[in-house]
Motif scaffolding. Structure first.
Motif, PDB file in Angstrom:
ATOM      1  N   ASP A 193     -16.379  42.023  -4.796  1.00 22.74           N
ATOM      2  CA  ASP A 193     -15.015  41.686  -5.190  1.00 22.74           C
ATOM      3  C   ASP A 193     -14.824  40.192  -4.918  1.00 22.74           C
ATOM      4  OD1 ASP A 193     -12.333  41.447  -5.692  1.00 22.74           O
ATOM      5  OD2 ASP A 193     -11.680  42.835  -4.124  1.00 22.74           O
ATOM      6  N   TRP A 194     -14.975  39.360  -5.959  1.00 28.04           N
ATOM      7  CA  TRP A 194     -14.966  37.916  -5.792  1.00 28.04           C
ATOM      8  C   TRP A 194     -13.586  37.385  -5.435  1.00 28.04           C
ATOM      9  CZ3 TRP A 194     -19.382  35.791  -4.848  1.00 28.04           C
ATOM     10  CH2 TRP A 194     -20.523  36.402  -5.309  1.00 28.04           C
ATOM     11  N   ASP A 195     -12.525  38.039  -5.863  1.00 23.48           N
ATOM     12  CA  ASP A 195     -11.188  37.608  -5.472  1.00 23.48           C
ATOM     13  C   ASP A 195     -11.001  37.774  -3.965  1.00 23.48           C
ATOM     14  OD1 ASP A 195     -10.445  36.956  -8.082  1.00 23.48           O
ATOM     15  OD2 ASP A 195      -9.828  39.032  -8.500  1.00 23.48           O
ATOM     16  N   PHE A 196     -11.460  38.906  -3.436  1.00 26.44           N
ATOM     17  CA  PHE A 196     -11.383  39.140  -1.995  1.00 26.44           C
ATOM     18  C   PHE A 196     -12.226  38.115  -1.242  1.00 26.44           C
ATOM     19  CE2 PHE A 196     -13.422  41.047   1.733  1.00 26.44           C
ATOM     20  CZ  PHE A 196     -12.303  41.248   2.532  1.00 26.44           C
ATOM     21  N   GLU A 197     -13.413  37.823  -1.759  1.00 19.26           N
ATOM     22  CA  GLU A 197     -14.300  36.858  -1.096  1.00 19.26           C
ATOM     23  C   GLU A 197     -13.681  35.464  -1.090  1.00 19.26           C
ATOM     24  OE1 GLU A 197     -16.883  37.537   0.707  1.00 19.26           O
ATOM     25  OE2 GLU A 197     -16.931  39.649   0.145  1.00 19.26           O
ATOM     26  N   ALA A 198     -12.976  35.089  -2.163  1.00 21.42           N
ATOM     27  CA  ALA A 198     -12.314  33.786  -2.210  1.00 21.42           C
ATOM     28  C   ALA A 198     -11.215  33.707  -1.151  1.00 21.42           C
ATOM     29  CB  ALA A 198     -11.740  33.531  -3.602  1.00 21.42           C
ATOM     30  N   GLU A 199     -10.429  34.759  -1.020  1.00 18.42           N
ATOM     31  CA  GLU A 199      -9.387  34.795   0.014  1.00 18.42           C
ATOM     32  C   GLU A 199      -9.999  34.751   1.405  1.00 18.42           C
ATOM     33  OE1 GLU A 199      -6.053  34.615  -0.173  1.00 18.42           O
ATOM     34  OE2 GLU A 199      -6.372  34.263  -2.317  1.00 18.42           O
ATOM     35  N   ARG A 200     -11.057  35.480   1.590  1.00 16.12           N
ATOM     36  CA  ARG A 200     -11.744  35.519   2.887  1.00 16.12           C
ATOM     37  C   ARG A 200     -12.310  34.146   3.240  1.00 16.12           C
ATOM     38  NH1 ARG A 200     -17.113  38.326   4.022  1.00 16.12           N
ATOM     39  NH2 ARG A 200     -17.162  38.364   6.283  1.00 16.12           N
ATOM     40  N   ALA A 201     -12.845  33.438   2.243  1.00 14.91           N
ATOM     41  CA  ALA A 201     -13.389  32.101   2.479  1.00 14.91           C
ATOM     42  C   ALA A 201     -12.296  31.140   2.921  1.00 14.91           C
ATOM     43  CB  ALA A 201     -14.074  31.585   1.216  1.00 14.91           C
ATOM     44  N   LYS A 202     -11.110  31.275   2.312  1.00 13.68           N
ATOM     45  CA  LYS A 202      -9.989  30.423   2.716  1.00 13.68           C
ATOM     46  C   LYS A 202      -9.610  30.694   4.164  1.00 13.68           C
ATOM     47  CE  LYS A 202      -7.527  31.237  -1.086  1.00 13.68           C
ATOM     48  NZ  LYS A 202      -6.343  31.281  -1.945  1.00 13.68           N
ATOM     49  N   GLU A 203      -9.608  31.960   4.540  1.00 16.21           N
ATOM     50  CA  GLU A 203      -9.266  32.304   5.918  1.00 16.21           C
ATOM     51  C   GLU A 203     -10.314  31.798   6.896  1.00 16.21           C
ATOM     52  OE1 GLU A 203      -8.679  36.500   6.220  1.00 16.21           O
ATOM     53  OE2 GLU A 203      -7.135  36.519   4.666  1.00 16.21           O
ATOM     54  N   LEU A 204     -11.586  31.940   6.544  1.00 17.43           N
ATOM     55  CA  LEU A 204     -12.657  31.532   7.447  1.00 17.43           C
ATOM     56  C   LEU A 204     -12.756  30.020   7.598  1.00 17.43           C
ATOM     57  CD1 LEU A 204     -15.477  34.039   6.403  1.00 17.43           C
ATOM     58  CD2 LEU A 204     -14.133  34.058   8.509  1.00 17.43           C
ATOM     59  N   THR A 205     -12.456  29.279   6.533  1.00 19.22           N
ATOM     60  CA  THR A 205     -12.560  27.821   6.602  1.00 19.22           C
ATOM     61  C   THR A 205     -11.269  27.150   6.988  1.00 19.22           C
ATOM     62  OG1 THR A 205     -12.069  27.584   4.248  1.00 19.22           O
ATOM     63  CG2 THR A 205     -14.392  27.751   4.877  1.00 19.22           C
ATOM     64  N   GLY A 206     -10.178  27.879   6.940  1.00 17.73           N
ATOM     65  CA  GLY A 206      -8.887  27.290   7.277  1.00 17.73           C
ATOM     66  C   GLY A 206      -8.349  26.408   6.177  1.00 17.73           C
ATOM     67  N   ALA A 207      -8.764  26.620   4.939  1.00 11.67           N
ATOM     68  CA  ALA A 207      -8.297  25.811   3.810  1.00 11.67           C
ATOM     69  C   ALA A 207      -7.370  26.635   2.949  1.00 11.67           C
ATOM     70  CB  ALA A 207      -9.483  25.336   2.979  1.00 11.67           C
ATOM     71  N   GLU A 208      -6.483  25.954   2.269  1.00 11.50           N
ATOM     72  CA  GLU A 208      -5.628  26.626   1.298  1.00 11.50           C
ATOM     73  C   GLU A 208      -5.707  25.844  -0.006  1.00 11.50           C
ATOM     74  OE1 GLU A 208      -1.221  24.803   2.043  1.00 11.50           O
ATOM     75  OE2 GLU A 208      -1.812  26.543   3.206  1.00 11.50           O
ATOM     76  N   VAL A 209      -5.542  26.536  -1.114  1.00  8.64           N
ATOM     77  CA  VAL A 209      -5.630  25.915  -2.424  1.00  8.64           C
ATOM     78  C   VAL A 209      -4.222  25.652  -2.922  1.00  8.64           C
ATOM     79  CG1 VAL A 209      -6.395  26.194  -4.804  1.00  8.64           C
ATOM     80  CG2 VAL A 209      -7.807  27.048  -2.926  1.00  8.64           C
ATOM     81  N   VAL A 210      -3.963  24.398  -3.307  1.00  7.13           N
ATOM     82  CA  VAL A 210      -2.676  24.005  -3.857  1.00  7.13           C
ATOM     83  C   VAL A 210      -2.903  23.708  -5.328  1.00  7.13           C
ATOM     84  CG1 VAL A 210      -0.803  22.318  -3.763  1.00  7.13           C
ATOM     85  CG2 VAL A 210      -1.985  23.035  -1.665  1.00  7.13           C
ATOM     86  N   VAL A 211      -2.165  24.378  -6.215  1.00  2.00           N
ATOM     87  CA  VAL A 211      -2.315  24.167  -7.647  1.00  2.00           C
ATOM     88  C   VAL A 211      -1.479  22.959  -8.036  1.00  2.00           C
ATOM     89  CG1 VAL A 211      -2.001  25.156  -9.935  1.00  2.00           C
ATOM     90  CG2 VAL A 211      -2.728  26.614  -8.031  1.00  2.00           C
ATOM     91  N   VAL A 212      -2.158  21.896  -8.515  1.00  2.00           N
ATOM     92  CA  VAL A 212      -1.478  20.681  -8.933  1.00  2.00           C
ATOM     93  C   VAL A 212      -0.965  20.835 -10.358  1.00  2.00           C
ATOM     94  CG1 VAL A 212      -1.738  18.204  -9.317  1.00  2.00           C
ATOM     95  CG2 VAL A 212      -2.866  19.294  -7.379  1.00  2.00           C
ATOM     96  N   ASP A 213      -1.803  21.309 -11.250  1.00  2.00           N
ATOM     97  CA  ASP A 213      -1.397  21.677 -12.604  1.00  2.00           C
ATOM     98  C   ASP A 213      -2.266  22.855 -13.030  1.00  2.00           C
ATOM     99  OD1 ASP A 213      -3.856  20.595 -13.397  1.00  2.00           O
ATOM    100  OD2 ASP A 213      -2.969  18.687 -13.959  1.00  2.00           O
ATOM    101  N   ASP A 214      -2.222  23.215 -14.275  1.00  2.00           N
ATOM    102  CA  ASP A 214      -2.958  24.399 -14.730  1.00  2.00           C
ATOM    103  C   ASP A 214      -4.473  24.233 -14.630  1.00  2.00           C
ATOM    104  OD1 ASP A 214      -0.639  25.724 -15.239  1.00  2.00           O
ATOM    105  OD2 ASP A 214      -0.592  25.196 -17.376  1.00  2.00           O
ATOM    106  N   ILE A 215      -4.973  23.009 -14.674  1.00  2.62           N
ATOM    107  CA  ILE A 215      -6.418  22.791 -14.718  1.00  2.62           C
ATOM    108  C   ILE A 215      -6.987  22.447 -13.352  1.00  2.62           C
ATOM    109  CG2 ILE A 215      -8.232  21.368 -15.736  1.00  2.62           C
ATOM    110  CD1 ILE A 215      -6.429  21.031 -18.172  1.00  2.62           C
ATOM    111  N   LYS A 216      -6.334  21.550 -12.621  1.00  2.00           N
ATOM    112  CA  LYS A 216      -6.896  21.053 -11.362  1.00  2.00           C
ATOM    113  C   LYS A 216      -6.368  21.857 -10.175  1.00  2.00           C
ATOM    114  CE  LYS A 216      -7.319  16.340 -12.993  1.00  2.00           C
ATOM    115  NZ  LYS A 216      -6.925  14.955 -12.771  1.00  2.00           N
ATOM    116  N   GLN A 217      -7.261  22.050  -9.211  1.00  3.50           N
ATOM    117  CA  GLN A 217      -6.867  22.661  -7.953  1.00  3.50           C
ATOM    118  C   GLN A 217      -7.353  21.757  -6.832  1.00  3.50           C
ATOM    119  OE1 GLN A 217      -8.421  26.598  -7.664  1.00  3.50           O
ATOM    120  NE2 GLN A 217      -7.016  27.420  -9.184  1.00  3.50           N
ATOM    121  N   VAL A 218      -6.568  21.614  -5.800  1.00  2.00           N
ATOM    122  CA  VAL A 218      -6.918  20.754  -4.683  1.00  2.00           C
ATOM    123  C   VAL A 218      -6.912  21.602  -3.423  1.00  2.00           C
ATOM    124  CG1 VAL A 218      -6.250  18.711  -3.368  1.00  2.00           C
ATOM    125  CG2 VAL A 218      -5.831  18.799  -5.824  1.00  2.00           C
ATOM    126  N   GLU A 219      -7.970  21.437  -2.616  1.00  2.00           N
ATOM    127  CA  GLU A 219      -7.999  22.172  -1.348  1.00  2.00           C
ATOM    128  C   GLU A 219      -7.448  21.281  -0.252  1.00  2.00           C
ATOM    129  OE1 GLU A 219     -11.525  24.113  -0.104  1.00  2.00           O
ATOM    130  OE2 GLU A 219     -11.996  24.837  -2.104  1.00  2.00           O
TER     131      GLU A 219
END
Length: 152
Positions: free
Chosen positions: A105-131
């Motif tokens: 389940d790649w969605d779960f793994e992405a959430e888990r990675a954010k928790e383990l690394t202490g990073a959050e993803v902020v959506v700047v616009d529809d194309i770019k994402q910044v951690e």
């Protein structure tokens, strides 16, 4: 046999063919090992190294070794049977790892990675994402000293 039959050119050819076949078989084993290693890397990257180790252990000791022993000693393949057993282990490892990766389940793994690394993803616009790094709780000096005091 060719040397004893006074056919040095055929003996030389047989030696080259044997070395070439050995090289190609070794290269194939290396290729499979690298491919399996990459799949293990995916499991390490998703913080599941124990699962990758268990797959390798099971495939090499529960599949590869019995197949190699049976082919080499009972089916009459001799040394080639050991190589074929190694190939069976690599093949079963690839199939097992692919099944694990397909069922991930790649969605779960992405959430888990954010928790383990202490990073959050902020959506700047529809194309770019910044951690960005989450602000972590700072330990107070009192807590650090009280823990240190217990050991001193």
């Amino acid at each position: 046999m060719k040397l004893g039959a006074s056919q040095p050119k055929k003996a030389k050819l047989a030696a080259y063919v044997g070395l070439y076949c050995g090289f190609m078989l070794g290269f194939a084993a290396l290729f499979f090992a690298v491919m399996v290693g990459k799949r293990c890397g995916v499991l390490r990257g998703t913080a599941r190294p124990k699962q990758g180790a268990n797959i390798n252990l099971g495939c090499f000791y529960l599949v590869g070794m019995p197949v190699a022993v049976w082919l080499a000693f009972f089916a009459g393949f001799d040394f080639k049977g050991l190589w074929l057993g190694m190939l069976a282990a690599q093949g079963s490892c690839v199939v097992t790892m692919m099944l694990v990766l397909i069922r991930t389940d790649w969605d779960f793994e992405a959430e888990r990675a954010k928790e383990l690394t202490g990073a959050e993803v902020v959506v700047v616009d529809d194309i770019k994402q910044v951690e960005q790094e989450k602000p972590r709780k700072a330990e107070s000096k009192e807590d650090s000293f009280s823990l240190l005091g217990e050991f001193v």
